[in-house]
Design an enzyme around this catalytic site. Structure first.
Site, PDB file in Angstrom:
ATOM      1  N   LYS A 126       0.857  -1.186   0.000  1.00  0.00           N
ATOM      2  CA  LYS A 126       0.000   0.000   0.000  1.00  0.00           C
ATOM      3  C   LYS A 126       0.891   1.234   0.000  1.00  0.00           C
ATOM      4  O   LYS A 126       1.978   1.233   0.603  1.00  0.00           O
ATOM      5  CB  LYS A 126      -0.904  -0.015   1.236  1.00  0.00           C
ATOM      6  N   SER A 137      -9.284   3.437   2.888  1.00  0.00           N
ATOM      7  CA  SER A 137      -8.178   3.986   2.128  1.00  0.00           C
ATOM      8  C   SER A 137      -7.370   2.940   1.360  1.00  0.00           C
ATOM      9  O   SER A 137      -6.493   3.297   0.556  1.00  0.00           O
ATOM     10  CB  SER A 137      -7.233   4.748   3.070  1.00  0.00           C
ATOM     11  N   SER A 194     -10.555   1.142   6.784  1.00  0.00           N
ATOM     12  CA  SER A 194      -9.858   1.285   5.510  1.00  0.00           C
ATOM     13  C   SER A 194      -9.539  -0.013   4.786  1.00  0.00           C
ATOM     14  O   SER A 194      -9.150   0.017   3.618  1.00  0.00           O
ATOM     15  CB  SER A 194      -8.564   2.078   5.709  1.00  0.00           C
TER      16      SER A 194
END
Length: 485
Positions: free
Chosen positions: A76, A151, A175
């Site tokens: 990520k 996210s 997220s």
């Protein structure tokens, strides 16, 4: 044999170990797909040279004991890796190259994984959708007009497009679960402290932990075991606080067995945000919960109800108005640690600027009171939920959101819109409880809708066992494969 991108992570692992496939073949196939088919904007950086170098090394290695040996993944964009871009979705950090590798990336390297690149995240991971001025919007695969969630939206979109078999993410308020639910996937946020490399310990509020996204419960369990990074069956915790583990056994084994009859409660009493926002639960979210209840009942589980403890009062902590104020102050407290000079704040997008600038007015006493309130709320939630093996809620209150739904030019309004979309996820972070999202439902229009199961501390195995039982009844893995480009 199925196409490589259609094969789940555990089956890929078996084929790699049987030498029916090579790690280089798998990496080359997926790198080609990323280049040709990433219409959802899942990746923000690809390093094919590094990926193929590591894949060939995995093929040549005599020691193949790494738990994800030869399997591809991506970091990520919030997880630094030495020598790779480290923008964190922010124009302020555009062009920055990481000097060190984060322990979360290192534990996956140590497990034998092959990193392909970096997946998209919003600026500093502050949003429950994935869009940045630096990288643009990450969209729901097959639906360019809809957000992928966030996210960890890039991670979810990569898995849903068949660009990765699984992906690590991080979750400070939903997220992992939000994008997994949006993209029709499984996503697990472990208990606070369960992942030594990034478990919420040592950060303000203890909110954010690493976790896993995949098409199946089994693959989520496999990646979670890799993230825990046990050596000789023991997790190497660097701090004394750790999540409870009832044994040191494999989560993958618990998921594969998928055994047990459990007591499961549907959460009643509204959401923690009801005192500050006009929360509306869409019929599609209610339908997902009802579908899960029917399936769980048919599987022989006991179904009941449990009320969420009062989240509106001060809980004996003077000066705290309730959950919305406490959570928001803890969120701001985390933002206050970002070392951006005041003169550079004009580079920030409105949401990040609002959160960081309002953190300037957060006093030490205010932050301490928010933490005290959170601790008392945690005690009350654990006491209320303790008779139940899992508590069931919608994952999102609304269907996947259109690209223009969030008022991105107004940071506070943007934050409030995120609360309306996902009012059930953040309290699992505040209390530190494990939570999994499962894509049990499809709307009449074919939109995925997930349900969230919240477990007892350290009992990810129970959530995975329940999830595996549901997975045997609901063909969500095949749904994802059928939608792949």
């Amino acid at each position: 044999m199925s196409e490589i991108h259609e094969i789940g992570a555990l089956e890929l692992w078996r084929l790699l170990h049987a030498r029916e496939l090579s790690a280089a073949q798998v990496a080359e196939h997926l790198l080609d797909r990323v280049e040709r088919l990433d219409a959802a904007n899942a990746f923000v950086h690809v390093d094919a040279e590094l990926a193929l170098e590591r894949a060939r090394a995995a093929d040549a290695a005599a020691d193949r004991t790494g738990i994800i040996h030869g399997l591809p993944f991506a970091d990520k964009d919030l997880t630094p890796r030495a020598g790779q871009p480290a923008s964190m979705g922010s124009r302020w950090l555009d062009g920055t190259i990481a000097a060190q590798t984060h322990p979360l990336a290192q534990v996956l390297d140590d497990g034998g994984g092959v990193v392909l690149g970096r997946t998209a995240a919003p600026e500093f991971g502050f949003a429950g959708y994935t869009r940045s001025a630096l990288h643009g919007a990450t969209t729901m695969p097959g639906h360019p007009e809809l957000h992928a969630g966030g996210s960890s939206g890039g991670a979810a979109a990569a898995v849903a497009q068949g660009l990765l078999p699984f992906a690590p993410g991080s979750d400070g308020g939903g997220s992992i679960r939000i994008p997994a639910a949006t993209c029709g996937l499984v996503g697990l946020k472990p208990t606070r402290g369960r992942i030594p490399a990034q478990g919420g310990v040592g950060v303000v509020g203890g909110l954010a932990t690493a976790g896993a996204i995949a098409r199946s419960v089994i693959d989520v369990a496999l990646l979670t075991d890799a993230l825990i990074g046990r050596v000789n069956g023991v997790a190497a915790h660097a701090l004394s606080l750790r999540a409870p583990e009832h044994d040191e056994g494999s989560l993958l084994a618990a998921a594969m067995r998928g055994e047990g009859r459990f007591r499961i409660a549907v959460m009643t009493g509204g959401t923690p945000w009801d005192s500050s926002d006009d929360i509306r639960i869409a019929p599609e979210a209610t339908a997902a919960v009802e579908e899960a209840v029917r399936a769980l009942g048919a599987l022989g589980h006991e179904i009941g109800e449990v009320a969420l403890p009062d989240a509106a009062g001060d809980l004996g902590v003077a000066g705290v108005a309730g959950y919305p104020a406490a959570f928001t102050d803890l969120w701001r407290g985390g933002a206050a640690t970002i070392p951006i000079p005041r003169e550079d704040r004009a580079l920030l997008e409105p949401l990040a600027r609002w959160i960081i600038e309002t953190s300037d007015g957060l006093s030490a006493g205010g932050l301490a009171r928010a933490q005290l309130w959170a601790t008392e709320f945690e005690r009350r939630v654990l006491a209320a939920f303790s008779p139940w093996d899992a508590v069931l809620t919608p994952t999102t209150a609304l269907t996947p959101r259109p690209l223009d739904w969030y008022p991105i030019d107004d940071g506070e309004a943007d934050f409030r819109a995120q609360v309306l979309h996902t009012p059930h996820t953040s309290f699992a972070n505040l209390t530190g409880l494990p939570a999994i999202t499962l894509p049990v439902h499809q709307t009449a229009e074919g939109m995925p809708m997930g349900v969230q199961l919240i477990g007892r501390p350290g009992e990810e195995a129970t959530l995975l066992a329940i999830g595996r039982q549901l997975e045997r009844r609901v063909p969500w893995t095949q749904r994802v494969v059928d939608r792949m480009p």
